[in-house]
Design a protein around this motif. Structure first.
Motif, PDB file in Angstrom:
ATOM      1  N   UNK A  81     -20.559  -0.055  24.634  1.00 13.91           N
ATOM      2  CA  UNK A  81     -19.808   0.916  23.842  1.00 13.91           C
ATOM      3  C   UNK A  81     -19.038   1.822  24.785  1.00 13.91           C
ATOM      4  N   UNK A  82     -17.721   1.759  24.748  1.00 10.69           N
ATOM      5  CA  UNK A  82     -16.893   2.590  25.620  1.00 10.69           C
ATOM      6  C   UNK A  82     -16.962   4.060  25.218  1.00 10.69           C
ATOM      7  N   UNK A  83     -17.385   4.336  24.009  1.00 10.18           N
ATOM      8  CA  UNK A  83     -17.628   5.720  23.608  1.00 10.18           C
ATOM      9  C   UNK A  83     -16.458   6.439  22.974  1.00 10.18           C
ATOM     10  N   UNK A  84     -15.269   5.917  23.075  1.00 12.53           N
ATOM     11  CA  UNK A  84     -14.078   6.508  22.460  1.00 12.53           C
ATOM     12  C   UNK A  84     -13.139   5.374  22.081  1.00 12.53           C
ATOM     13  N   UNK A  85     -12.202   5.690  21.213  1.00  8.83           N
ATOM     14  CA  UNK A  85     -11.233   4.708  20.755  1.00  8.83           C
ATOM     15  C   UNK A  85     -10.179   4.380  21.799  1.00  8.83           C
ATOM     16  N   UNK A  86      -9.406   3.360  21.510  1.00 12.15           N
ATOM     17  CA  UNK A  86      -8.389   2.850  22.423  1.00 12.15           C
ATOM     18  C   UNK A  86      -7.343   3.907  22.781  1.00 12.15           C
ATOM     19  N   UNK A  87      -6.941   4.723  21.835  1.00 10.48           N
ATOM     20  CA  UNK A  87      -5.934   5.747  22.106  1.00 10.48           C
ATOM     21  C   UNK A  87      -6.446   6.765  23.137  1.00 10.48           C
ATOM     22  N   UNK A  88      -7.686   7.218  22.968  1.00 12.38           N
ATOM     23  CA  UNK A  88      -8.276   8.173  23.917  1.00 12.38           C
ATOM     24  C   UNK A  88      -8.436   7.531  25.290  1.00 12.38           C
ATOM     25  N   UNK A  89      -8.869   6.276  25.324  1.00 12.13           N
ATOM     26  CA  UNK A  89      -8.996   5.570  26.599  1.00 12.13           C
ATOM     27  C   UNK A  89      -7.645   5.490  27.305  1.00 12.13           C
ATOM     28  N   UNK A  90      -6.604   5.116  26.571  1.00  7.70           N
ATOM     29  CA  UNK A  90      -5.266   4.988  27.160  1.00  7.70           C
ATOM     30  C   UNK A  90      -4.748   6.338  27.637  1.00  7.70           C
ATOM     31  N   UNK A  91      -4.963   7.380  26.856  1.00  3.21           N
ATOM     32  CA  UNK A  91      -4.525   8.713  27.244  1.00  3.21           C
ATOM     33  C   UNK A  91      -5.237   9.160  28.523  1.00  3.21           C
ATOM     34  N   UNK A  92      -6.560   8.921  28.599  1.00  2.00           N
ATOM     35  CA  UNK A  92      -7.287   9.278  29.816  1.00  2.00           C
ATOM     36  C   UNK A  92      -6.730   8.535  31.024  1.00  2.00           C
ATOM     37  N   UNK A 123      -1.897  12.531  37.082  1.00  2.00           N
ATOM     38  CA  UNK A 123      -2.154  13.923  37.420  1.00  2.00           C
ATOM     39  C   UNK A 123      -3.510  14.123  38.083  1.00  2.00           C
ATOM     40  N   UNK A 124      -4.572  13.713  37.424  1.00  2.00           N
ATOM     41  CA  UNK A 124      -5.941  14.001  37.861  1.00  2.00           C
ATOM     42  C   UNK A 124      -6.202  13.579  39.305  1.00  2.00           C
ATOM     43  N   UNK A 181     -13.267  18.241  31.243  1.00  2.00           N
ATOM     44  CA  UNK A 181     -13.859  18.912  30.067  1.00  2.00           C
ATOM     45  C   UNK A 181     -13.070  18.592  28.801  1.00  2.00           C
ATOM     46  N   UNK A 182     -11.743  18.574  28.911  1.00  2.00           N
ATOM     47  CA  UNK A 182     -10.899  18.274  27.741  1.00  2.00           C
ATOM     48  C   UNK A 182     -11.172  16.876  27.199  1.00  2.00           C
ATOM     49  N   UNK A 183     -11.589  15.970  28.074  1.00  4.47           N
ATOM     50  CA  UNK A 183     -11.898  14.599  27.650  1.00  4.47           C
ATOM     51  C   UNK A 183     -13.393  14.386  27.395  1.00  4.47           C
ATOM     52  N   UNK A 184     -14.157  15.484  27.316  1.00  6.07           N
ATOM     53  CA  UNK A 184     -15.545  15.376  26.869  1.00  6.07           C
ATOM     54  C   UNK A 184     -16.621  15.440  27.930  1.00  6.07           C
ATOM     55  N   UNK A 235     -14.707  10.041  31.171  1.00  8.20           N
ATOM     56  CA  UNK A 235     -15.180  11.433  31.309  1.00  8.20           C
ATOM     57  C   UNK A 235     -16.259  11.802  30.303  1.00  8.20           C
ATOM     58  N   UNK A 236     -16.182  11.276  29.101  1.00  2.00           N
ATOM     59  CA  UNK A 236     -17.141  11.600  28.054  1.00  2.00           C
ATOM     60  C   UNK A 236     -18.540  11.062  28.343  1.00  2.00           C
ATOM     61  N   UNK A 237     -18.683  10.287  29.405  1.00  2.38           N
ATOM     62  CA  UNK A 237     -20.001   9.800  29.823  1.00  2.38           C
ATOM     63  C   UNK A 237     -20.426  10.435  31.152  1.00  2.38           C
ATOM     64  N   UNK A 238     -19.909  11.644  31.421  1.00  2.00           N
ATOM     65  CA  UNK A 238     -20.176  12.316  32.688  1.00  2.00           C
ATOM     66  C   UNK A 238     -20.720  13.722  32.449  1.00  2.00           C
TER      67      UNK A 238
END
Length: 179
Positions: free
Chosen positions: A13-24, A31-32, A47-50, A68-71
């Motif tokens: 389970x990647x934990x987020x949808x495809x749009x959030x993954x692509x945006x990250x 930038x990051x 933090x903005x990505x969870x 990020x949401x798994x960190x």
């Protein structure tokens, strides 16, 4: 014989949808990871990505974080240039931890016994005060104990007890509590 065409993402389970993954990925790669991105902004982006990030955390440039949401990162932790947190599963990093340059925390692997090469992933925990030295690798399912040291270039594939150093040749020995 491997049957790689039969590989699936079953059980992952990647934990987020495809749009959030692509945006990250877009944010991470433009930038990051950039040298001109201030460390405070890197923390804010995570933090903005969870991600759950403590106070006083320093994240240098060229750091890669898969999800990020798994960190989770505790207070006053440093993550050095070029470190790679390949966190298909949760990575929990305690307070006052140093993850040095080009170190890798890899929660993902494959089952070499299965023809379909299915995933064999597991979380990683790095407890308070530990140090993952330059180019050390910590593999899936490992816990680094309090103030443990994964020495430069080492590959840690099983739990490393508190106040223990593992060297590049796999030797382990006790270390003193930092003062």
């Amino acid at each position: 014989m491997r049957d790689l065409p039969s590989f699936t993402l079953a059980g992952y389970d990647k934990g987020r949808g495809l749009l959030t993954q692509a945006l990250w990925f877009a944010v991470m790669n433009t930038l990051f990871m950039s040298w001109f991105c201030p460390a405070r902004l890197r923390v804010a982006l995570l933090r903005a990505f969870g991600a759950k990030i403590g106070e006083g955390v320093l994240i240098r440039h060229r750091v890669r974080v898969l999800w990020p949401w798994k960190l989770t990162v505790g207070d006053h932790t440093w993550i050095g240039e070029g470190a790679w947190l390949l966190n298909l599963e949760p990575v929990t990093i305690g307070a006052n931890v140093c993850v040095s340059q080009e170190a890798m925390l890899c929660t993902g692997s494959h089952d070499h016994r299965a023809a379909d090469f299915r995933y064999r992933n597991a979380p990683i925990v790095v407890e308070d005060g530990a140090w993952v030295a330059v180019r050390a690798t910590v593999l899936a399912g490992v816990t680094l104990g309090r103030c443990a040291v994964a020495g430069a270039g080492s590959v840690v594939h099983k739990n490393l007890p508190a106040l223990t150093l593992q060297t590049m040749d796999g030797q382990r020995r006790p270390v003193e509590e930092p003062k």
